[in-house]
Design a protein around this motif. Structure first.
Motif, mmCIF file in Angstrom:
data_model
loop_
_atom_site.group_PDB
_atom_site.id
_atom_site.type_symbol
_atom_site.label_atom_id
_atom_site.label_comp_id
_atom_site.label_asym_id
_atom_site.label_seq_id
_atom_site.Cartn_x
_atom_site.Cartn_y
_atom_site.Cartn_z
ATOM 1 N N MET A 117 54.700 55.685 53.459
ATOM 2 C CA MET A 117 54.097 54.707 52.550
ATOM 3 C C MET A 117 53.361 55.390 51.413
ATOM 4 O O MET A 117 53.029 56.569 51.487
ATOM 5 N N SER A 118 53.099 54.620 50.367
ATOM 6 C CA SER A 118 52.219 55.043 49.278
ATOM 7 C C SER A 118 51.599 53.793 48.682
ATOM 8 O O SER A 118 52.074 52.684 48.911
ATOM 9 N N PHE A 119 50.528 53.991 47.919
ATOM 10 C CA PHE A 119 49.883 52.890 47.209
ATOM 11 C C PHE A 119 49.699 53.282 45.753
ATOM 12 O O PHE A 119 49.364 54.426 45.441
ATOM 13 N N LEU A 120 49.912 52.301 44.874
ATOM 14 C CA LEU A 120 49.648 52.449 43.444
ATOM 15 C C LEU A 120 48.935 51.192 42.986
ATOM 16 O O LEU A 120 48.861 50.206 43.719
ATOM 17 N N ALA A 121 48.433 51.214 41.755
ATOM 18 C CA ALA A 121 47.844 50.024 41.154
ATOM 19 C C ALA A 121 48.568 49.748 39.847
ATOM 20 O O ALA A 121 48.874 50.680 39.092
ATOM 21 N N ASP A 122 48.866 48.480 39.595
ATOM 22 C CA ASP A 122 49.487 48.115 38.321
ATOM 23 C C ASP A 122 48.463 48.305 37.206
ATOM 24 O O ASP A 122 47.298 48.629 37.474
ATOM 25 N N PRO A 123 48.841 48.137 35.939
ATOM 26 C CA PRO A 123 47.887 48.378 34.847
ATOM 27 C C PRO A 123 46.618 47.524 34.889
ATOM 28 O O PRO A 123 45.619 47.883 34.289
ATOM 29 N N GLU A 124 46.637 46.397 35.616
ATOM 30 C CA GLU A 124 45.424 45.580 35.734
ATOM 31 C C GLU A 124 44.639 45.883 37.002
ATOM 32 O O GLU A 124 43.621 45.275 37.267
ATOM 33 N N GLY A 125 45.132 46.820 37.814
ATOM 34 C CA GLY A 125 44.407 47.230 39.013
ATOM 35 C C GLY A 125 44.850 46.568 40.295
ATOM 36 O O GLY A 125 44.254 46.800 41.346
ATOM 37 N N ASN A 126 45.906 45.754 40.282
ATOM 38 C CA ASN A 126 46.407 45.111 41.489
ATOM 39 C C ASN A 126 47.153 46.134 42.338
ATOM 40 O O ASN A 126 47.988 46.881 41.832
ATOM 41 N N LEU A 127 46.855 46.172 43.634
ATOM 42 C CA LEU A 127 47.446 47.165 44.519
ATOM 43 C C LEU A 127 48.891 46.832 44.871
ATOM 44 O O LEU A 127 49.227 45.690 45.180
ATOM 45 N N ILE A 128 49.745 47.869 44.853
ATOM 46 C CA ILE A 128 51.152 47.763 45.222
ATOM 47 C C ILE A 128 51.424 48.838 46.261
ATOM 48 O O ILE A 128 51.147 50.019 46.034
ATOM 49 N N GLU A 129 51.952 48.422 47.391
ATOM 50 C CA GLU A 129 52.331 49.361 48.442
ATOM 51 C C GLU A 129 53.838 49.559 48.401
ATOM 52 O O GLU A 129 54.598 48.600 48.232
ATOM 53 N N LEU A 130 54.270 50.786 48.561
ATOM 54 C CA LEU A 130 55.676 51.094 48.714
ATOM 55 C C LEU A 130 55.871 51.597 50.142
ATOM 56 O O LEU A 130 55.087 52.408 50.633
#
Length: 134
Positions: A117-130
């Protein structure tokens, strides 16, 4: 039951639509306005997989949860992130970084055996998990 879509409230509808289309391969399905609520909506859909993300914007909105990581998000009740199953975790993670996502957690083994797994944030800061399963 089958999940239909996830709604994400955004500050800048046009920028969010452009980012989600470029970064996640989504396409605009429909755009509409609910005048009585002053609410603008853009529904995005992935042509191949069918998942949808509904972007919503209402003037006068203000930032809500903008957790820095998944552990912090779990301190607030409600929705904390959206997750996507990907066949190539490392490649997808790097691709989203290239589209301006912020790295929150680099690719690593997940608590679930056989899963990465990994986590990122979109440009507005919303978390996205892969998530990459076995």
């Amino acid at each position: 039951m089958r999940l239909d879509h996830v709604g994400v409230n955004v500050a800048d509808l046009a920028k969010a639509e452009a980012w989600y289309c470029a970064a996640l391969g989504l396409e605009r399905e429909i755009a509409l306005r609910i005048d009585s609520a002053g609410l603008d909506i853009v529904m995005l859909r992935h042509a191949e997989h069918g998942h949808r993300i509904e972007l919503l914007h209402r003037a006068g909105g203000h930032p809500g949860l903008r957790a820095g990581d998944p552990a912090e998000a779990a301190l607030t009740e409600g929705y904390g992130h959206i997750a996507f199953d990907v066949p190539d975790l490392d490649g997808a993670h790097v691709r989203l970084l290239g589209h301006g996502a912020r790295e929150v957690m680099p690719p690593q083994p997940a608590p679930e055996p056989g899963v990465r797994m990994s986590f990122l944030a979109d440009p507005e800061g919303n978390l996205i998990e892969l998530v990459q399963r076995g």
